[in-house]
Design a protein around this motif. Structure first.
Motif, PDB file in Angstrom:
ATOM      1  N   UNK A   1       0.782  -1.068  -0.063  1.00 32.11           N
ATOM      2  CA  UNK A   1      -0.050   0.191   0.236  1.00 32.11           C
ATOM      3  C   UNK A   1       0.867   1.266   0.003  1.00 32.11           C
ATOM      4  N   UNK A   2       1.864   1.260   0.659  1.00 31.08           N
ATOM      5  CA  UNK A   2       2.845   2.252   0.975  1.00 31.08           C
ATOM      6  C   UNK A   2       3.535   2.548  -0.376  1.00 31.08           C
ATOM      7  N   UNK A   3       4.042   1.809  -1.029  1.00 26.84           N
ATOM      8  CA  UNK A   3       5.080   1.719  -2.390  1.00 26.84           C
ATOM      9  C   UNK A   3       4.246   1.427  -3.594  1.00 26.84           C
ATOM     10  N   UNK A   4       3.428   0.740  -3.659  1.00 24.35           N
ATOM     11  CA  UNK A   4       2.799   0.194  -5.226  1.00 24.35           C
ATOM     12  C   UNK A   4       1.849   1.383  -5.387  1.00 24.35           C
ATOM     13  N   UNK A   5       1.732   1.727  -6.598  1.00 25.65           N
ATOM     14  CA  UNK A   5       0.887   2.894  -6.984  1.00 25.65           C
ATOM     15  C   UNK A   5      -0.705   2.336  -6.928  1.00 25.65           C
TER      16      UNK A   5
ATOM     17  N   UNK B   1      10.808  -0.694  -8.076  1.00 24.30           N
ATOM     18  CA  UNK B   1      11.707  -0.183  -9.039  1.00 24.30           C
ATOM     19  C   UNK B   1      11.422  -0.986 -10.080  1.00 24.30           C
ATOM     20  N   UNK B   2      10.962  -2.062 -10.288  1.00 20.50           N
ATOM     21  CA  UNK B   2      10.744  -2.694 -11.572  1.00 20.50           C
ATOM     22  C   UNK B   2       9.332  -1.997 -12.262  1.00 20.50           C
ATOM     23  N   UNK B   3       8.533  -1.551 -11.413  1.00 17.76           N
ATOM     24  CA  UNK B   3       7.268  -1.158 -12.136  1.00 17.76           C
ATOM     25  C   UNK B   3       7.305   0.484 -12.273  1.00 17.76           C
ATOM     26  N   UNK B   4       8.298   1.151 -11.592  1.00 14.03           N
ATOM     27  CA  UNK B   4       8.431   2.601 -11.501  1.00 14.03           C
ATOM     28  C   UNK B   4       9.781   2.765 -12.739  1.00 14.03           C
ATOM     29  N   UNK B   5      10.732   2.323 -12.615  1.00 12.78           N
ATOM     30  CA  UNK B   5      11.725   2.629 -13.434  1.00 12.78           C
ATOM     31  C   UNK B   5      11.823   1.937 -14.806  1.00 12.78           C
ATOM     32  N   UNK B   6      11.471   0.570 -14.759  1.00 17.15           N
ATOM     33  CA  UNK B   6      11.423  -0.223 -16.118  1.00 17.15           C
ATOM     34  C   UNK B   6       9.936  -0.270 -16.802  1.00 17.15           C
ATOM     35  N   UNK B   7       8.977  -0.017 -16.168  1.00 24.63           N
ATOM     36  CA  UNK B   7       7.752  -0.150 -16.391  1.00 24.63           C
ATOM     37  C   UNK B   7       7.163  -1.489 -16.372  1.00 24.63           C
TER      38      UNK B   7
END
Length: 473
Positions: free
Chosen positions: A145-149, A207-213
């Protein structure tokens, strides 16, 4: 412990007999006339129990639970309670709840029974699995909840069936890592290790979902690779010299092997739901069906190959139950990482065949060599069950996608795919090493080497073990 042994005549106890049962004649002259007796004397032995965790475990668990409770009070809400009664949402909820039940059974029954294969570690294997999983799921809900959008809005965490399923998958990653140090840590260390592993895994997803989509479906299925290498690295840092080459209590028998096989069956039966649980309605419905069918076929092939290879590689031509229990699940691990690229049955079956072959050979040859060459003791063989089949699934996913797309797009995808694996491996290895160093601190009161793989260090045990039925696994 006071042991009364025969005297030739009653004399005061010898000062040389504080830690030894035998009075050796070599030092009788040093003891003087009072030590002229037969080989055996009355000896007072100081009992060596495992360090008590009364001042550690209750404080750590209650403190963490209070912190979780306060965070849930201020940040966690239930999403769309009024929409559950609508027809479409009711059907969706029922389908998701069925998948949640399957995953729930795998986490608590599957992994719990699977961890009972050691003859003197059944209480700890199942009990610590339940404790760690319960705490890790709560922490996973908060971390997601805190990190994943997709799990928060306006600084509030909305909990629903999807978020609970994702939290249980994160907890599964922690349980996988625990398998590498199974029997060698106390419950306080296991609990802290699980929370640190979940934190690292969720950060890796971010990191994978934010930077590497990377999409959620692909990033969360890397739990096998992350958890496997995390646990192996932590086990390497926490290595105990006296376990090499084999600890005297690291044994199994028919009873514990049967209970462990029951856990394997739970995992094997519900593994299609485990892989398909995060394929939600927004993806193609045909993908969910192909994941279920492909996982089942891959698991079926794994059973045949695992038992065949176990018998072929045995010097006596017999199957090893411990090896089979892990290898039959490797097909589900490999196909879970590659499932978005597998659309035909024969490819899923081929992946299951290769995964079971690598896993069986790894159990037979790699586990012992890793202990001798690298001083890395992997109790449950998570490297062979999860890490290596996960890498195989990653390679299959890369090959299938590259072969089915144009050259330019294929090159871009290959670079992206390699970066995903590189980041995951770096995160798991670094976090595993740091966690191992943290758990080596004496403040956590680790048990002695001779108390490893033993329930009596932490549980009230009634009954006696039969040493004549034991065998090394």
């Amino acid at each position: 412990m006071l042991t009364q042994l025969p005297f030739s005549r009653q004399t005061p106890p010898c000062p040389f007999h504080v830690t030894s049962v035998l009075c050796m004649r070599t030092h009788s002259s040093l003891a003087g006339e009072d030590c002229r007796h037969s080989e055996f004397v009355t000896v007072t032995m100081a009992p060596q129990y495992a360090p008590s965790l009364r001042s550690r475990l209750p404080i750590v668990t209650l403190l963490l639970e209070i912190i979780f409770l306060l965070l849930f009070v201020f940040f966690v809400k239930i999403e769309h309670q009024d929409q559950v009664y609508r027809e479409f949402d009711r059907k969706t909820f029922i389908l998701l709840y069925a998948e949640f039940q399957d995953v729930h059974v795998m986490i608590f029954l599957g992994f719990g029974f699977l961890a009972t294969f050691l003859v003197r570690y059944g209480f700890s294997g199942s009990g610590f699995n339940m404790l760690v999983a319960a705490m890790a799921i709560q922490w996973s809900v908060l971390m997601n909840g805190f990190l994943l959008p997709q799990r928060h809005h306006n600084r509030e965490i909305y909990i629903n069936m999807k978020s609970v399923i994702e939290a249980e998958l994160c907890a599964a990653s922690a349980l996988i890592a625990m398998g590498a140090v199974h029997g060698k840590l106390n419950p306080v260390q296991l609990l802290l290790m699980a929370l640190l592993e979940v934190t690292g895994f969720v950060v890796n997803q971010w990191i994978l979902q934010t930077l590497l989509r990377a999409d959620l479906l692909y990033s969360i299925m890397l739990l096998h690779i992350f958890g496997g290498f995390f646990g192996v690295m932590a086990s390497w840092v926490l290595h105990r010299d006296r376990i090499k080459p084999k600890h005297e209590k690291e044994k199994t028998d028919r009873r514990t092997g049967l209970f462990s096989m029951l856990g394997t069956l739970f995992l094997w039966i519900f593994w299609p739901s485990f892989n398909a649980a995060v394929v939600y309605q927004k993806w193609d419905r045909g993908l969910k069906l192909s994941v279920i069918y492909g996982t089942y076929l891959s698991l079926a092939v794994s059973v045949v190959v695992a038992m065949t290879v176990s018998m072929l590689t045995s010097s006596k031509g017999k199957m090893n139950m411990v090896h089979v229990q892990g290898s039959v699940l490797s097909g589900g691990v490999a196909i879970g990482v590659a499932m978005t690229a597998v659309h035909t049955p024969w490819i899923a079956m081929t992946i299951g065949l290769c995964a079971a072959l690598l896993s069986s050979l790894g159990f037979r040859y790699m586990k012992g060599h890793m202990l001798l060459a690298f001083e890395c003791h992997d109790t449950c063989g998570v490297l062979n069950v999860h890490a290596i089949p996960g890498i195989l699934g990653w390679l299959a996913h890369l090959f299938l996608r590259v072969a089915s797309t144009e050259r330019t797009i294929a090159l871009e995808f290959a670079v992206h795919h390699i970066c995903v694996l590189f980041i995951t491996l770096c995160m798991s290895l670094v976090r595993g090493m740091a966690t191992g160093l943290f758990l080596k601190l004496s403040i956590w009161r680790p048990q002695q080497d001779r108390k490893c793989f033993d329930d009596q260090a932490f549980w009230k045990v009634i009954g006696r073990f039969n040493p004549h039925t034991l065998q090394y696994h």
